[in-house]
Motif scaffolding. Structure first.
Motif, PDB file in Angstrom:
ATOM      1  N   UNK A  35       0.826  -1.213   0.000  1.00 15.93           N
ATOM      2  CA  UNK A  35       0.000   0.000   0.000  1.00 15.93           C
ATOM      3  C   UNK A  35       0.854   1.255   0.000  1.00 15.93           C
ATOM      4  N   UNK A  36       1.966   1.231   0.716  1.00 18.25           N
ATOM      5  CA  UNK A  36       2.851   2.398   0.763  1.00 18.25           C
ATOM      6  C   UNK A  36       3.558   2.631  -0.562  1.00 18.25           C
ATOM      7  N   UNK A  37       3.724   1.579  -1.355  1.00 12.57           N
ATOM      8  CA  UNK A  37       4.478   1.699  -2.609  1.00 12.57           C
ATOM      9  C   UNK A  37       3.615   2.120  -3.797  1.00 12.57           C
ATOM     10  N   UNK A  38       2.311   2.093  -3.635  1.00 11.99           N
ATOM     11  CA  UNK A  38       1.403   2.419  -4.734  1.00 11.99           C
ATOM     12  C   UNK A  38       0.996   3.886  -4.690  1.00 11.99           C
ATOM     13  N   UNK A  39       0.758   4.444  -5.869  1.00 12.33           N
ATOM     14  CA  UNK A  39       0.271   5.818  -5.964  1.00 12.33           C
ATOM     15  C   UNK A  39      -1.228   5.829  -6.222  1.00 12.33           C
ATOM     16  N   UNK A  40      -1.915   6.789  -5.648  1.00  9.99           N
ATOM     17  CA  UNK A  40      -3.333   6.967  -5.947  1.00  9.99           C
ATOM     18  C   UNK A  40      -3.453   7.585  -7.342  1.00  9.99           C
ATOM     19  N   UNK A  41      -4.624   7.530  -7.962  1.00 11.23           N
ATOM     20  CA  UNK A  41      -4.783   8.192  -9.260  1.00 11.23           C
ATOM     21  C   UNK A  41      -4.413   9.673  -9.218  1.00 11.23           C
ATOM     22  N   UNK A  42      -4.771  10.352  -8.141  1.00 10.86           N
ATOM     23  CA  UNK A  42      -4.433  11.778  -8.019  1.00 10.86           C
ATOM     24  C   UNK A  42      -2.920  11.976  -7.936  1.00 10.86           C
ATOM     25  N   UNK A  43      -2.232  11.107  -7.204  1.00 14.49           N
ATOM     26  CA  UNK A  43      -0.774  11.203  -7.104  1.00 14.49           C
ATOM     27  C   UNK A  43      -0.105  10.935  -8.453  1.00 14.49           C
ATOM     28  N   UNK A  44      -0.627   9.942  -9.191  1.00 15.41           N
ATOM     29  CA  UNK A  44      -0.073   9.659 -10.528  1.00 15.41           C
ATOM     30  C   UNK A  44      -0.273  10.842 -11.458  1.00 15.41           C
ATOM     31  N   UNK A  45      -1.453  11.448 -11.417  1.00 10.86           N
ATOM     32  CA  UNK A  45      -1.724  12.605 -12.274  1.00 10.86           C
ATOM     33  C   UNK A  45      -0.819  13.773 -11.906  1.00 10.86           C
ATOM     34  N   UNK A  46      -0.602  13.981 -10.614  1.00 10.30           N
ATOM     35  CA  UNK A  46       0.266  15.060 -10.163  1.00 10.30           C
ATOM     36  C   UNK A  46       1.704  14.846 -10.637  1.00 10.30           C
ATOM     37  N   UNK A  47       2.195  13.620 -10.528  1.00 12.77           N
ATOM     38  CA  UNK A  47       3.552  13.308 -11.001  1.00 12.77           C
ATOM     39  C   UNK A  47       3.666  13.474 -12.513  1.00 12.77           C
ATOM     40  N   UNK A  48       2.654  13.042 -13.234  1.00 11.11           N
ATOM     41  CA  UNK A  48       2.688  13.182 -14.694  1.00 11.11           C
ATOM     42  C   UNK A  48       2.710  14.652 -15.090  1.00 11.11           C
ATOM     43  N   UNK A  49       1.909  15.456 -14.416  1.00 11.31           N
ATOM     44  CA  UNK A  49       1.884  16.896 -14.705  1.00 11.31           C
ATOM     45  C   UNK A  49       3.241  17.519 -14.413  1.00 11.31           C
ATOM     46  N   UNK A  50       3.825  17.153 -13.299  1.00 12.37           N
ATOM     47  CA  UNK A  50       5.145  17.693 -12.930  1.00 12.37           C
ATOM     48  C   UNK A  50       6.197  17.253 -13.953  1.00 12.37           C
ATOM     49  N   UNK A  51       6.126  16.007 -14.418  1.00 16.29           N
ATOM     50  CA  UNK A  51       7.082  15.519 -15.421  1.00 16.29           C
ATOM     51  C   UNK A  51       6.934  16.306 -16.721  1.00 16.29           C
ATOM     52  N   UNK A  52       5.688  16.591 -17.124  1.00 11.70           N
ATOM     53  CA  UNK A  52       5.471  17.388 -18.334  1.00 11.70           C
ATOM     54  C   UNK A  52       6.065  18.790 -18.174  1.00 11.70           C
ATOM     55  N   UNK A  53       5.865  19.378 -16.994  1.00 10.62           N
ATOM     56  CA  UNK A  53       6.411  20.714 -16.733  1.00 10.62           C
ATOM     57  C   UNK A  53       7.935  20.713 -16.777  1.00 10.62           C
ATOM     58  N   UNK A  54       8.549  19.701 -16.184  1.00 15.56           N
ATOM     59  CA  UNK A  54      10.006  19.613 -16.186  1.00 15.56           C
ATOM     60  C   UNK A  54      10.555  19.401 -17.594  1.00 15.56           C
ATOM     61  N   UNK A  55       9.893  18.558 -18.363  1.00 14.25           N
ATOM     62  CA  UNK A  55      10.332  18.300 -19.727  1.00 14.25           C
ATOM     63  C   UNK A  55      10.232  19.561 -20.576  1.00 14.25           C
ATOM     64  N   UNK A  56       9.143  20.288 -20.413  1.00 12.99           N
ATOM     65  CA  UNK A  56       8.982  21.540 -21.167  1.00 12.99           C
ATOM     66  C   UNK A  56      10.055  22.547 -20.774  1.00 12.99           C
ATOM     67  N   UNK A  57      10.329  22.664 -19.474  1.00 11.32           N
ATOM     68  CA  UNK A  57      11.355  23.607 -19.012  1.00 11.32           C
ATOM     69  C   UNK A  57      12.742  23.189 -19.492  1.00 11.32           C
ATOM     70  N   UNK A  58      12.965  21.883 -19.581  1.00 13.48           N
ATOM     71  CA  UNK A  58      14.285  21.374 -19.949  1.00 13.48           C
ATOM     72  C   UNK A  58      14.583  21.557 -21.429  1.00 13.48           C
ATOM     73  N   UNK A  59      13.615  21.149 -22.283  1.00 15.56           N
ATOM     74  CA  UNK A  59      13.908  21.192 -23.724  1.00 15.56           C
ATOM     75  C   UNK A  59      12.783  21.771 -24.581  1.00 15.56           C
TER      76      UNK A  59
END
Length: 85
Positions: A35-59
């Protein structure tokens, strides 16, 4: 913390207990770790959004929704091909 009862089939319980035992853990400890190792749907969406933001800022990569859909289709096609489907 109080315990909770979760109803699952005997087969699922036995399989999880076997996996836990192979890890040297009780079923209770194994499920807590799982249970501690799994992400909730909201947590997955938040991480995906952050990854998109980082990728855009990077390149500067910032695909449109239709480009994302096309890329997803292509990835699914390649996965299916690799799996022989």
């Amino acid at each position: 913390m109080p315990d909770a009862n979760i109803r699952i089939s005997e087969e699922a319980r036995d399989r999880l207990a076997a996996v836990a035992a192979a890890e040297g853990m009780s079923l209770r400890a194994y499920l807590s770790r799982l249970a501690e190792s799994l992400l909730t749907p909201a947590e997955r969406a938040e991480r995906a959004q952050r990854a998109r933001e980082l990728l855009k800022a990077w390149n500067g990569y910032d695909p449109t929704p239709s480009e994302e859909e096309e890329l997803d289709r292509e990835l699914n096609r390649r996965i299916a091909k690799a799996m022989g489907r």
